[in-house]
Design a protein around this motif. Structure first.
Motif, PDB file in Angstrom:
ATOM      1  N   ALA A  92    -128.202  18.269  37.545  1.00  0.00           N
ATOM      2  CA  ALA A  92    -128.070  17.300  36.460  1.00  0.00           C
ATOM      3  C   ALA A  92    -129.400  16.585  36.244  1.00  0.00           C
ATOM      4  CB  ALA A  92    -126.979  16.287  36.779  1.00  0.00           C
ATOM      5  N   LEU A  93    -129.516  15.961  35.078  1.00  0.00           N
ATOM      6  CA  LEU A  93    -130.658  15.129  34.741  1.00  0.00           C
ATOM      7  C   LEU A  93    -130.113  13.785  34.285  1.00  0.00           C
ATOM      8  CD1 LEU A  93    -133.798  14.998  33.966  1.00  0.00           C
ATOM      9  CD2 LEU A  93    -132.927  15.248  31.657  1.00  0.00           C
ATOM     10  N   THR A  94    -130.707  12.706  34.764  1.00  0.00           N
ATOM     11  CA  THR A  94    -130.261  11.365  34.384  1.00  0.00           C
ATOM     12  C   THR A  94    -131.378  10.662  33.635  1.00  0.00           C
ATOM     13  OG1 THR A  94    -128.785  11.228  36.274  1.00  0.00           O
ATOM     14  CG2 THR A  94    -129.392   9.156  35.226  1.00  0.00           C
ATOM     15  N   LEU A  95    -131.055  10.093  32.462  1.00  0.00           N
ATOM     16  CA  LEU A  95    -131.989   9.312  31.660  1.00  0.00           C
ATOM     17  C   LEU A  95    -131.484   7.890  31.546  1.00  0.00           C
ATOM     18  CD1 LEU A  95    -132.835  11.589  28.590  1.00  0.00           C
ATOM     19  CD2 LEU A  95    -134.323  10.991  30.479  1.00  0.00           C
ATOM     20  N   GLN A  96    -132.423   6.952  31.510  1.00  0.00           N
ATOM     21  CA  GLN A  96    -132.077   5.538  31.347  1.00  0.00           C
ATOM     22  C   GLN A  96    -132.920   4.941  30.237  1.00  0.00           C
ATOM     23  OE1 GLN A  96    -132.753   3.113  34.817  1.00  0.00           O
ATOM     24  NE2 GLN A  96    -132.002   1.270  33.833  1.00  0.00           N
ATOM     25  N   HIS A  97    -132.291   4.122  29.398  1.00  0.00           N
ATOM     26  CA  HIS A  97    -132.993   3.352  28.372  1.00  0.00           C
ATOM     27  C   HIS A  97    -132.282   2.012  28.252  1.00  0.00           C
ATOM     28  CE1 HIS A  97    -134.906   2.283  24.557  1.00  0.00           C
ATOM     29  NE2 HIS A  97    -135.817   3.174  24.890  1.00  0.00           N
ATOM     30  N   ILE A  98    -132.996   1.003  27.817  1.00  0.00           N
ATOM     31  CA  ILE A  98    -132.387  -0.332  27.735  1.00  0.00           C
ATOM     32  C   ILE A  98    -131.369  -0.419  26.601  1.00  0.00           C
ATOM     33  CG2 ILE A  98    -134.371  -1.496  28.742  1.00  0.00           C
ATOM     34  CD1 ILE A  98    -135.174  -2.362  25.904  1.00  0.00           C
ATOM     35  N   TYR A  99    -130.454  -1.352  26.744  1.00  0.00           N
ATOM     36  CA  TYR A  99    -129.491  -1.657  25.684  1.00  0.00           C
ATOM     37  C   TYR A  99    -130.181  -2.454  24.576  1.00  0.00           C
ATOM     38  CZ  TYR A  99    -125.555  -0.565  28.796  1.00  0.00           C
ATOM     39  OH  TYR A  99    -124.645   0.052  29.615  1.00  0.00           O
ATOM     40  N   LYS A 100    -129.636  -2.396  23.378  1.00  0.00           N
ATOM     41  CA  LYS A 100    -130.157  -3.195  22.264  1.00  0.00           C
ATOM     42  C   LYS A 100    -130.180  -4.678  22.617  1.00  0.00           C
ATOM     43  CE  LYS A 100    -128.365  -0.238  18.607  1.00  0.00           C
ATOM     44  NZ  LYS A 100    -127.430  -0.158  17.478  1.00  0.00           N
TER      45      LYS A 100
ATOM     46  N   MET B 105    -134.029  -3.772  19.017  1.00  0.00           N
ATOM     47  CA  MET B 105    -133.826  -2.390  18.567  1.00  0.00           C
ATOM     48  C   MET B 105    -134.109  -1.444  19.731  1.00  0.00           C
ATOM     49  SD  MET B 105    -135.697  -2.715  14.828  1.00  0.00           S
ATOM     50  CE  MET B 105    -136.493  -1.186  15.082  1.00  0.00           C
ATOM     51  N   VAL B 106    -133.594  -0.229  19.621  1.00  0.00           N
ATOM     52  CA  VAL B 106    -133.871   0.802  20.625  1.00  0.00           C
ATOM     53  C   VAL B 106    -134.282   2.109  19.936  1.00  0.00           C
ATOM     54  CG1 VAL B 106    -132.507  -0.146  22.528  1.00  0.00           C
ATOM     55  CG2 VAL B 106    -131.409   1.307  20.823  1.00  0.00           C
ATOM     56  N   SER B 107    -135.073   1.990  18.898  1.00  0.00           N
ATOM     57  CA  SER B 107    -135.504   3.180  18.150  1.00  0.00           C
ATOM     58  C   SER B 107    -136.399   4.089  18.987  1.00  0.00           C
ATOM     59  CB  SER B 107    -136.231   2.774  16.871  1.00  0.00           C
ATOM     60  OG  SER B 107    -137.366   1.990  17.175  1.00  0.00           O
ATOM     61  N   SER B 108    -136.932   3.574  20.093  1.00  0.00           N
ATOM     62  CA  SER B 108    -137.779   4.397  20.956  1.00  0.00           C
ATOM     63  C   SER B 108    -136.972   5.223  21.961  1.00  0.00           C
ATOM     64  CB  SER B 108    -138.758   3.507  21.720  1.00  0.00           C
ATOM     65  OG  SER B 108    -138.051   2.631  22.577  1.00  0.00           O
ATOM     66  N   ALA B 109    -135.661   5.033  21.985  1.00  0.00           N
ATOM     67  CA  ALA B 109    -134.831   5.766  22.946  1.00  0.00           C
ATOM     68  C   ALA B 109    -134.892   7.263  22.675  1.00  0.00           C
ATOM     69  CB  ALA B 109    -133.379   5.287  22.848  1.00  0.00           C
ATOM     70  N   PRO B 110    -134.813   8.066  23.725  1.00  0.00           N
ATOM     71  CA  PRO B 110    -134.773   9.515  23.512  1.00  0.00           C
ATOM     72  C   PRO B 110    -133.506   9.881  22.745  1.00  0.00           C
ATOM     73  CG  PRO B 110    -134.215   8.977  25.774  1.00  0.00           C
ATOM     74  CD  PRO B 110    -134.639   7.703  25.116  1.00  0.00           C
TER      75      PRO B 110
END
Length: 107
Positions: free
Chosen positions: A38-46, A53-58
């Motif tokens: 598996a692969l795990t990705l993390q990005h911040i919440y709005k 904004m989270v427009s930079s999220a993958p």
């Protein structure tokens, strides 16, 4: 056995590991062969984003493996990171097709 590592040790809002532009490519060389599950990705919440904004999220991404540099890649999965879901998302890889390092995964 789990291989766990972080590409960016500081995961506070605004301190991301960013690509320039709308597309990117990363190669991670490992010291030994693995059979990734598996692969795990993390990005911040709005809600905690400094800009709101989270427009930079993958978004859409693929994961491939290669046995040796210069050889053909094996597609391990095509996925979509959904900013409306959890900040940390795990994506299962096609383990039976994984060829990363020497050898082939057997299940």
């Amino acid at each position: 056995l789990a291989v766990v590592f972080c590409l960016q040790p500081d995961v506070t809002p605004g301190q991301c590991w960013a690509f320039q532009g709308s597309q990117g490519h990363v190669v991670i060389r490992l010291p030994a062969r693995i059979w990734p599950a598996a692969l795990t990705l993390q990005h911040i919440y709005k809600a905690v984003s400094p800009s709101g904004m989270v427009s930079s999220a993958p978004r859409d991404f693929t994961v491939s493996g290669v046995e040796k540099e210069g050889e053909e890649e094996t597609l391990l999965g095509t996925f979509m990171y959904d900013v409306e879901r959890e900040a940390i998302q795990t994506f299962p890889l096609k383990v039976e097709e994984a060829r990363v390092g020497k050898g082939r995964a057997e299940r």
